[in-house]
Design a protein around this motif. Structure first.
Motif, PDB file in Angstrom:
ATOM      1  N   LEU A 419       0.827  -1.207   0.000  1.00 41.51           N
ATOM      2  CA  LEU A 419       0.000   0.000   0.000  1.00 41.51           C
ATOM      3  C   LEU A 419       0.861   1.255   0.000  1.00 41.51           C
ATOM      4  CD1 LEU A 419      -3.108   0.277  -0.067  1.00 41.51           C
ATOM      5  CD2 LEU A 419      -2.272  -2.017   0.410  1.00 41.51           C
ATOM      6  N   ALA A 420       2.009   1.214   0.645  1.00 37.85           N
ATOM      7  CA  ALA A 420       2.942   2.341   0.576  1.00 37.85           C
ATOM      8  C   ALA A 420       3.389   2.540  -0.866  1.00 37.85           C
ATOM      9  CB  ALA A 420       4.149   2.086   1.478  1.00 37.85           C
ATOM     10  N   LEU A 421       3.698   1.441  -1.542  1.00 37.43           N
ATOM     11  CA  LEU A 421       4.060   1.480  -2.962  1.00 37.43           C
ATOM     12  C   LEU A 421       2.947   2.098  -3.798  1.00 37.43           C
ATOM     13  CD1 LEU A 421       5.575   0.519  -5.577  1.00 37.43           C
ATOM     14  CD2 LEU A 421       4.427  -1.688  -5.254  1.00 37.43           C
ATOM     15  N   ALA A 422       1.712   1.648  -3.566  1.00 31.86           N
ATOM     16  CA  ALA A 422       0.572   2.137  -4.345  1.00 31.86           C
ATOM     17  C   ALA A 422       0.378   3.637  -4.176  1.00 31.86           C
ATOM     18  CB  ALA A 422      -0.699   1.388  -3.933  1.00 31.86           C
ATOM     19  N   TYR A 423       0.500   4.132  -2.949  1.00 28.18           N
ATOM     20  CA  TYR A 423       0.272   5.553  -2.706  1.00 28.18           C
ATOM     21  C   TYR A 423       1.386   6.420  -3.295  1.00 28.18           C
ATOM     22  CZ  TYR A 423      -3.993   5.494   0.039  1.00 28.18           C
ATOM     23  OH  TYR A 423      -5.315   5.395   0.422  1.00 28.18           O
ATOM     24  N   VAL A 424       2.613   5.953  -3.214  1.00 31.22           N
ATOM     25  CA  VAL A 424       3.708   6.713  -3.840  1.00 31.22           C
ATOM     26  C   VAL A 424       3.484   6.791  -5.343  1.00 31.22           C
ATOM     27  CG1 VAL A 424       6.179   6.718  -4.361  1.00 31.22           C
ATOM     28  CG2 VAL A 424       5.397   6.192  -2.046  1.00 31.22           C
ATOM     29  N   MET A 425       3.113   5.673  -5.959  1.00 36.24           N
ATOM     30  CA  MET A 425       2.868   5.663  -7.400  1.00 36.24           C
ATOM     31  C   MET A 425       1.676   6.543  -7.763  1.00 36.24           C
ATOM     32  SD  MET A 425       3.601   1.704  -8.536  1.00 36.24           S
ATOM     33  CE  MET A 425       3.413   2.133 -10.282  1.00 36.24           C
ATOM     34  N   ASN A 426       0.648   6.518  -6.935  1.00 34.91           N
ATOM     35  CA  ASN A 426      -0.551   7.312  -7.216  1.00 34.91           C
ATOM     36  C   ASN A 426      -0.285   8.808  -7.058  1.00 34.91           C
ATOM     37  OD1 ASN A 426      -1.793   4.850  -7.467  1.00 34.91           O
ATOM     38  ND2 ASN A 426      -2.840   4.938  -5.493  1.00 34.91           N
ATOM     39  N   TYR A 427       0.262   9.200  -5.916  1.00 36.08           N
ATOM     40  CA  TYR A 427       0.445  10.615  -5.620  1.00 36.08           C
ATOM     41  C   TYR A 427       1.507  11.265  -6.499  1.00 36.08           C
ATOM     42  CZ  TYR A 427      -2.471  10.298  -1.385  1.00 36.08           C
ATOM     43  OH  TYR A 427      -3.521  10.148  -0.518  1.00 36.08           O
ATOM     44  N   SER A 428       2.492  10.492  -6.934  1.00 38.65           N
ATOM     45  CA  SER A 428       3.546  11.065  -7.771  1.00 38.65           C
ATOM     46  C   SER A 428       3.149  11.131  -9.240  1.00 38.65           C
ATOM     47  CB  SER A 428       4.829  10.245  -7.633  1.00 38.65           C
ATOM     48  OG  SER A 428       4.658   8.949  -8.188  1.00 38.65           O
ATOM     49  N   GLY A 429       2.082  10.428  -9.610  1.00 33.13           N
ATOM     50  CA  GLY A 429       1.613  10.450 -10.996  1.00 33.13           C
ATOM     51  C   GLY A 429       2.056   9.275 -11.837  1.00 33.13           C
ATOM     52  N   GLN A 430       2.757   8.312 -11.231  1.00 29.74           N
ATOM     53  CA  GLN A 430       3.241   7.158 -11.999  1.00 29.74           C
ATOM     54  C   GLN A 430       2.071   6.309 -12.515  1.00 29.74           C
ATOM     55  OE1 GLN A 430       6.691   5.100 -10.025  1.00 29.74           O
ATOM     56  NE2 GLN A 430       6.579   6.832  -8.608  1.00 29.74           N
ATOM     57  N   THR A 431       1.099   6.057 -11.654  1.00 25.25           N
ATOM     58  CA  THR A 431      -0.056   5.255 -12.064  1.00 25.25           C
ATOM     59  C   THR A 431      -0.859   5.973 -13.130  1.00 25.25           C
ATOM     60  OG1 THR A 431      -0.172   4.332  -9.830  1.00 25.25           O
ATOM     61  CG2 THR A 431      -2.094   4.029 -11.230  1.00 25.25           C
ATOM     62  N   VAL A 432      -1.062   7.270 -12.947  1.00 23.74           N
ATOM     63  CA  VAL A 432      -1.830   8.052 -13.918  1.00 23.74           C
ATOM     64  C   VAL A 432      -1.125   8.100 -15.270  1.00 23.74           C
ATOM     65  CG1 VAL A 432      -2.782  10.331 -14.431  1.00 23.74           C
ATOM     66  CG2 VAL A 432      -2.885   9.440 -12.107  1.00 23.74           C
ATOM     67  N   ALA A 433       0.191   8.185 -15.255  1.00 20.16           N
ATOM     68  CA  ALA A 433       0.947   8.221 -16.511  1.00 20.16           C
ATOM     69  C   ALA A 433       0.746   6.938 -17.297  1.00 20.16           C
ATOM     70  CB  ALA A 433       2.432   8.437 -16.211  1.00 20.16           C
ATOM     71  N   MET A 434       0.786   5.791 -16.609  1.00 18.67           N
ATOM     72  CA  MET A 434       0.553   4.518 -17.297  1.00 18.67           C
ATOM     73  C   MET A 434      -0.857   4.473 -17.882  1.00 18.67           C
ATOM     74  SD  MET A 434       2.451   1.592 -14.991  1.00 18.67           S
ATOM     75  CE  MET A 434       1.640   2.061 -13.449  1.00 18.67           C
ATOM     76  N   GLY A 435      -1.822   4.944 -17.090  1.00 14.79           N
ATOM     77  CA  GLY A 435      -3.195   4.949 -17.573  1.00 14.79           C
ATOM     78  C   GLY A 435      -3.409   5.892 -18.733  1.00 14.79           C
ATOM     79  N   ALA A 436      -2.806   7.075 -18.655  1.00 16.80           N
ATOM     80  CA  ALA A 436      -2.966   8.065 -19.723  1.00 16.80           C
ATOM     81  C   ALA A 436      -2.360   7.566 -21.033  1.00 16.80           C
ATOM     82  CB  ALA A 436      -2.310   9.382 -19.317  1.00 16.80           C
ATOM     83  N   TYR A 437      -1.252   6.844 -20.933  1.00 15.97           N
ATOM     84  CA  TYR A 437      -0.630   6.327 -22.156  1.00 15.97           C
ATOM     85  C   TYR A 437      -1.535   5.294 -22.826  1.00 15.97           C
ATOM     86  CZ  TYR A 437       2.479   3.949 -25.356  1.00 15.97           C
ATOM     87  OH  TYR A 437       3.017   3.390 -26.485  1.00 15.97           O
ATOM     88  N   VAL A 438      -2.078   4.396 -22.045  1.00 12.15           N
ATOM     89  CA  VAL A 438      -2.975   3.390 -22.608  1.00 12.15           C
ATOM     90  C   VAL A 438      -4.198   4.051 -23.232  1.00 12.15           C
ATOM     91  CG1 VAL A 438      -4.427   1.394 -22.079  1.00 12.15           C
ATOM     92  CG2 VAL A 438      -2.206   1.622 -20.986  1.00 12.15           C
ATOM     93  N   ALA A 439      -4.710   5.098 -22.565  1.00 12.36           N
ATOM     94  CA  ALA A 439      -5.905   5.785 -23.067  1.00 12.36           C
ATOM     95  C   ALA A 439      -5.627   6.602 -24.318  1.00 12.36           C
ATOM     96  CB  ALA A 439      -6.472   6.694 -21.974  1.00 12.36           C
ATOM     97  N   SER A 440      -4.355   6.847 -24.610  1.00 12.15           N
ATOM     98  CA  SER A 440      -4.012   7.668 -25.781  1.00 12.15           C
ATOM     99  C   SER A 440      -3.937   6.857 -27.069  1.00 12.15           C
ATOM    100  CB  SER A 440      -2.654   8.355 -25.545  1.00 12.15           C
ATOM    101  OG  SER A 440      -1.593   7.405 -25.583  1.00 12.15           O
ATOM    102  N   LEU A 441      -4.225   5.578 -26.986  1.00 11.70           N
ATOM    103  CA  LEU A 441      -4.035   4.701 -28.138  1.00 11.70           C
ATOM    104  C   LEU A 441      -5.194   4.724 -29.134  1.00 11.70           C
ATOM    105  CD1 LEU A 441      -2.404   1.633 -26.333  1.00 11.70           C
ATOM    106  CD2 LEU A 441      -1.293   3.531 -27.515  1.00 11.70           C
ATOM    107  N   GLY A 442      -6.215   5.553 -28.872  1.00  8.60           N
ATOM    108  CA  GLY A 442      -7.284   5.738 -29.850  1.00  8.60           C
ATOM    109  C   GLY A 442      -8.346   4.664 -29.784  1.00  8.60           C
TER     110      GLY A 442
END
Length: 557
Positions: A419-442
């Motif tokens: 959970l510490a890992l998850a929150y660091v990834m979430n708050y820093s934008g790492q998780t969102v970046a992965m999601g945004a890239y997948v969503a950019s595929l049209g």
């Protein structure tokens, strides 16, 4: 203190590169777990270190904010998640200490005519689904794993069985909190949230029907599937139909409760007119010893007393979620505070301040409700006994609690790390970046949408958290490429259903329950193939629902 704004193109000014680097902590975790064969808490620590380094040097997150994010996630892992799991295992151990669990086993034994394959489906799928509907947070895996282990199923098979069984109910688990969260975070109206539930109700039932057959295969291969297929079809079919009906035409919050009760009722009725074949050969084949008959008659009273703990759980959780008055009263005692070094400091990529406050409801959380249920059960068992045979006293109750806490020490550390890992990834934008890239595929995103829910739940162990992470992103992606937002929110939710079985949190819970601490990698290997195959099936279904099967995903304006 300086603010930090999430930037999905923080590394090299590239979304793709940022997403690729952001995946390193997850890759680190699974490489450590599978190839280095490190224990889960060690793997979690290595992944957390990788996430912190990327947050600080890659995403330009202030050092104090990154470290504080880890502590924020770690506390959430401890309270409520570890608290819930510990109470779930303790609750079960109280029934064992009383001697009543043996009567419960004999009840399932009588219902399945000694066929542990059918008993395992009833326990892990039907009964576990009911626990998921009421509690969630790993409680179903913890309780049903120990029950199936007691039937004589080998530890690895028991862990695999409960993780696979804990799929179909997840989307509507904990009174459908994942769907409600998807609607709230995605900015949907009440009607649109109900539509999300209805679409999930056109997706999850396919898994509900298939899962009992998969469980038969896990337990006894193709022979088991042939011999017990009629029971699997009835149980899975009843669950699927009830899940579809309740989510589309009843109260979606009660979907799993309805589905589990209907499937249990259908199983009871069917097994009165049909009996499995080859039970003796199956028990010999699986090296399960025959139960010795102690000559005692399993009376209706003893059956009721064996089932009573779970009736108490149902009533307690039902009351805690009934209407608004009772939940409102139970919600008041709580610990709530602004998180140091993070409050009003983190800004999402869309410009909104991220809420980092911490709240722990002291009474109205699944762990405390299980504690209350356990105390009630212990008191009842202490008062009512059968010829002095069944007795539980205060020392037994306290002893089981301390024993469970000690047994869970490494599991607790794993969950805190994850959970510490998850929150660091979430708050820093790492998780969102992965999601945004997948969503950019049209347009191909219509096929890939469930992957975000799968990844999010695999990281956090919670379908609710996965929806909280990606709901806004799913709605934005849908609007950009002309798809139904409710469909993509449903896809995110159902994607989490098949991702939960590979979550480090779930793996740690299952390993602890079946006494395989340190063997999480073996459990992961046993379930990951099923998870990927089911994910591909879901992606295909969602893609078809964007065009050919669009009638299964109506649009609500």
């Amino acid at each position: 203190m300086n603010q930090f704004m999430v930037n999905t193109e923080a590394i090299g000014g590239s979304l793709g590169l940022t997403a690729l680097v952001s995946a390193v902590p997850l890759v680190t975790f699974f490489v450590m777990l599978l190839f280095v064969k490190a224990r889960a808490h060690t793997s979690g620590a290595a992944a957390l270190l990788a996430a912190l380094l990327i947050a600080i040097f890659g995403m330009s997150m202030p050092v104090d904010a990154a470290i504080s994010s880890a502590f924020r996630g770690g506390l959430f892992g401890l309270l409520p998640i570890v608290w819930v799991i510990m109470m779930a295992i303790w609750f079960y151990q109280v029934t064992v200490a009383s001697g009543r669990f043996e009567d419960l086993r004999r009840t399932f034994d009588a219902l399945g005519n000694g066929d542990i394959r059918i008993q395992a489906i009833l326990i892990a799928f039907c009964f576990g689904g009911l626990l998921e509907a009421l509690a969630g947070f790993g409680a179903p895996v913890a309780i049903t794993a120990t029950m199936i282990l007691a039937l004589g199923v080998k530890p690895l098979k028991a862990a695999t069985t409960v993780l696979l069984a804990n799929t179909a109910p997840v989307a509507f688990g904990a009174v459908a909190i994942p769907i409600t969260t998807a609607g709230n975070v995605g900015g949907r109206t009440v009607e649109q949230t109900e539509n999300i539930a209805a679409i999930v109700g056109h997706q999850a039932p396919f898994f509900a029907f298939l899962v009992p057959f998969i469980l038969l295969f896990i337990l006894d291969g193709t022979r088991g599937m042939r011999e017990a297929a009629p029971a699997a079809a009835v149980i899975g079919g009843a669950f699927a139909i009830a899940q579809w009906w309740a989510s589309n035409f009843f109260a979606y919050q009660l979907t799993d409760i309805v589905a589990c009760l209907v499937s249990l009722g259908a199983a009871f009725a069917f097994l009165r007119v049909w009996q499995p074949k080859g039970v003796a050969a199956m028990r010999k084949r699986l090296d399960i010893p025959e139960r010795e008959d102690d000559g005692e008659v399993l009376t209706k009273n003893r059956v009721w007393m064996a089932m009573m703990p779970y009736a108490v759980v149902t009533v307690i959780f039902g009351l805690a979620n009934l209407g608004e008055t009772i939940p409102g009263i139970l919600d008041k005692p709580k610990i709530s505070f602004a998180w140091p070094l993070l409050t009003d400091r983190l800004v999402s990529a869309t410009g909104s301040v991220i809420d980092t406050s911490y709240t722990f409801k002291i009474i109205n959380n699944p762990g405390t409700l299980l504690l209350i249920s356990g105390i009630i059960v212990a008191v009842v068992y202490g008062i009512f006994n059968h010829n002095g045979k069944f007795r539980v006293n205060a020392s037994d109750v306290v002893g089981e609690l301390t024993s469970t806490a000690y047994k869970m020490r490494w599991t607790a550390l794993t969950i805190v790390m994850v959970l510490a890992l998850a929150y660091v990834m979430n708050y820093s934008g790492q998780t969102v970046a992965m999601g945004a890239y997948v969503a950019s595929l049209g347009a191909v995103y219509g096929f890939l949408a469930p992957v975000l829910g799968w990844v999010g739940t695999a990281i956090t162990g919670s379908d609710t958290s996965a929806n909280a992470l990606f709901a806004n992103l799913q709605v934005t992606a849908a609007n950009n490429i002309g798809l139904n937002p409710d469909l993509l929110l449903a896809a995110n939710t159902t994607g989490g259903v098949v991702g939960k079985m590979i979550s480090p949190q779930s793996l740690a819970i299952a390993a602890t329950a079946v006494n395989l601490e340190g063997k999480e990698s073996a459990i992961f290997k046993s379930v990951v193939g099923y998870s990927i195959v089911l994910l591909i099936g879901l992606c295909t279904l969602v893609f078809l629902q964007t065009n050919i099967l669009s009638w299964m995903a109506p649009v609500v304006n």
